[in-house]
Design a protein around this motif. Structure first.
Motif, PDB file in Angstrom:
ATOM      1  N   UNK A  26       0.835  -1.209   0.000  1.00 57.73           N
ATOM      2  CA  UNK A  26       0.000   0.000   0.000  1.00 57.73           C
ATOM      3  C   UNK A  26       0.866   1.255   0.000  1.00 57.73           C
ATOM      4  N   UNK A  27       1.949   1.231   0.779  1.00 58.29           N
ATOM      5  CA  UNK A  27       2.847   2.380   0.841  1.00 58.29           C
ATOM      6  C   UNK A  27       3.533   2.651  -0.484  1.00 58.29           C
ATOM      7  N   UNK A  28       3.943   1.592  -1.160  1.00 66.41           N
ATOM      8  CA  UNK A  28       4.606   1.750  -2.459  1.00 66.41           C
ATOM      9  C   UNK A  28       3.647   2.316  -3.501  1.00 66.41           C
ATOM     10  N   UNK A  29       2.413   1.848  -3.483  1.00 67.85           N
ATOM     11  CA  UNK A  29       1.418   2.351  -4.434  1.00 67.85           C
ATOM     12  C   UNK A  29       1.025   3.794  -4.101  1.00 67.85           C
ATOM     13  N   UNK A  30       0.977   4.102  -2.826  1.00 70.61           N
ATOM     14  CA  UNK A  30       0.666   5.467  -2.411  1.00 70.61           C
ATOM     15  C   UNK A  30       1.788   6.414  -2.846  1.00 70.61           C
ATOM     16  N   UNK A  31       3.022   5.942  -2.749  1.00 75.77           N
ATOM     17  CA  UNK A  31       4.175   6.752  -3.149  1.00 75.77           C
ATOM     18  C   UNK A  31       4.099   7.138  -4.622  1.00 75.77           C
ATOM     19  N   UNK A  32       3.665   6.211  -5.458  1.00 75.30           N
ATOM     20  CA  UNK A  32       3.527   6.492  -6.892  1.00 75.30           C
ATOM     21  C   UNK A  32       2.518   7.620  -7.111  1.00 75.30           C
ATOM     22  N   UNK A  33       1.427   7.574  -6.348  1.00 79.08           N
ATOM     23  CA  UNK A  33       0.378   8.589  -6.487  1.00 79.08           C
ATOM     24  C   UNK A  33       0.814   9.955  -5.961  1.00 79.08           C
ATOM     25  N   UNK A  34       1.903   9.971  -5.185  1.00 76.22           N
ATOM     26  CA  UNK A  34       2.378  11.222  -4.578  1.00 76.22           C
ATOM     27  C   UNK A  34       3.613  11.793  -5.272  1.00 76.22           C
ATOM     28  N   UNK A  35       3.993  11.227  -6.391  1.00 75.60           N
ATOM     29  CA  UNK A  35       5.206  11.648  -7.094  1.00 75.60           C
ATOM     30  C   UNK A  35       5.220  13.141  -7.418  1.00 75.60           C
ATOM     31  N   UNK A  36       4.051  13.716  -7.644  1.00 75.45           N
ATOM     32  CA  UNK A  36       3.975  15.131  -8.024  1.00 75.45           C
ATOM     33  C   UNK A  36       4.503  16.058  -6.930  1.00 75.45           C
ATOM     34  N   UNK A  86      10.644   6.749  -1.588  1.00 73.82           N
ATOM     35  CA  UNK A  86      10.447   7.007  -3.019  1.00 73.82           C
ATOM     36  C   UNK A  86      10.579   8.500  -3.340  1.00 73.82           C
ATOM     37  N   UNK A  87      10.054   9.343  -2.454  1.00 72.94           N
ATOM     38  CA  UNK A  87      10.091  10.788  -2.704  1.00 72.94           C
ATOM     39  C   UNK A  87      11.414  11.429  -2.283  1.00 72.94           C
ATOM     40  N   UNK A  88      12.256  10.667  -1.581  1.00 74.56           N
ATOM     41  CA  UNK A  88      13.494  11.241  -1.062  1.00 74.56           C
ATOM     42  C   UNK A  88      13.206  12.316  -0.037  1.00 74.56           C
ATOM     43  N   UNK A  89      12.155  12.092   0.746  1.00 72.48           N
ATOM     44  CA  UNK A  89      11.660  13.114   1.672  1.00 72.48           C
ATOM     45  C   UNK A  89      12.076  12.836   3.110  1.00 72.48           C
ATOM     46  N   UNK A  90      12.089  13.891   3.920  1.00 66.71           N
ATOM     47  CA  UNK A  90      12.289  13.734   5.353  1.00 66.71           C
ATOM     48  C   UNK A  90      11.104  12.954   5.922  1.00 66.71           C
ATOM     49  N   UNK A  91      11.363  12.229   7.006  1.00 66.58           N
ATOM     50  CA  UNK A  91      10.347  11.336   7.560  1.00 66.58           C
ATOM     51  C   UNK A  91      10.340  11.421   9.082  1.00 66.58           C
ATOM     52  N   UNK A  92       9.145  11.554   9.653  1.00 63.30           N
ATOM     53  CA  UNK A  92       9.016  11.555  11.106  1.00 63.30           C
ATOM     54  C   UNK A  92       7.620  11.059  11.481  1.00 63.30           C
TER      55      UNK A  92
END
Length: 203
Positions: free
Chosen positions: A8-18, A43-49
């Protein structure tokens, strides 16, 4: 249907690429949202918390709730649902969940303060939204902290929740919203309660 939270997380990441170019901060609601948030941030190379929120459970049915509270004290109570709970009991439950929030901040975030989100795009991630109480207080916390843009991102949500958060947040990303939706678990082939140890593995 999703195989598990990783899928689910991987598929959500694709939808958030923008949002990749926005340098977003991905904030996961533990425990269920953490693996998804990790996959999205990777996937987004984003900070995470983590953003620590707790459901306010009914004393006679802890699987359901009448509201939620966030780590900054922001809380939401569904007045209609809460009519069956006394004011004194509500205060007791809020106190109990406040203690659990403090425990989770220490255990899951290493007692680190909530990250600065002023002027940032934040992506709030959970494994799904049924009633939406915990996501409600998460959005409220981010508004108080002056986030530039708030995106609610989940694999599944009820149509009522989508409508609600479309008004509360800047954007809502939902992959599935079944007509017969009754529980988040119904869209996962492999569903289980997540432990503190599993959360720590992603941090």
């Amino acid at each position: 249907m999703f195989k598990d939270r990783k899928d689910a997380g991987q598929k959500l990441a694709v939808a958030l690429q923008a949002y990749k170019e926005d340098n977003p901060l991905v904030l996961a609601i533990p425990r269920g949202g953490v693996e998804l948030g990790y996959e999205v941030s990777k996937v987004l190379g984003a900070d995470f918390s983590l953003i620590i929120c707790r459901k306010l459970p009914f004393p006679f049915n802890t699987e359901s709730g009448f509201g939620a509270i966030a780590e900054d004290g922001s809380f939401f109570i569904n007045e209609l649902a809460a009519t069956s709970v006394s004011k004194k009991k509500i205060e007791e439950i809020i106190a109990q969940q406040t203690l659990e929030i403090k425990r989770r901040i220490k255990r899951l975030r290493g007692a680190k303060p909530f990250p600065s989100i002023k002027g940032r795009t934040v992506i709030l991630v959970d494994d799904g939204i049924a009633m939406g109480s915990t996501m409600h207080v998460a959005v409220e916390l981010c508004k108080k902290q002056d986030a530039k843009k708030i995106i609610v991102a989940v694999p599944v949500a009820s149509r009522v929740a989508i409508q609600k958060f479309s008004q509360m947040a800047d954007e809502v990303v939902v992959l599935e919203s079944p007509l017969d939706f009754s529980a988040v678990a119904q869209v996962y082939e492999n569903w289980y309660d997540v432990s503190d140890k599993e959360v720590l593995d992603f941090l």
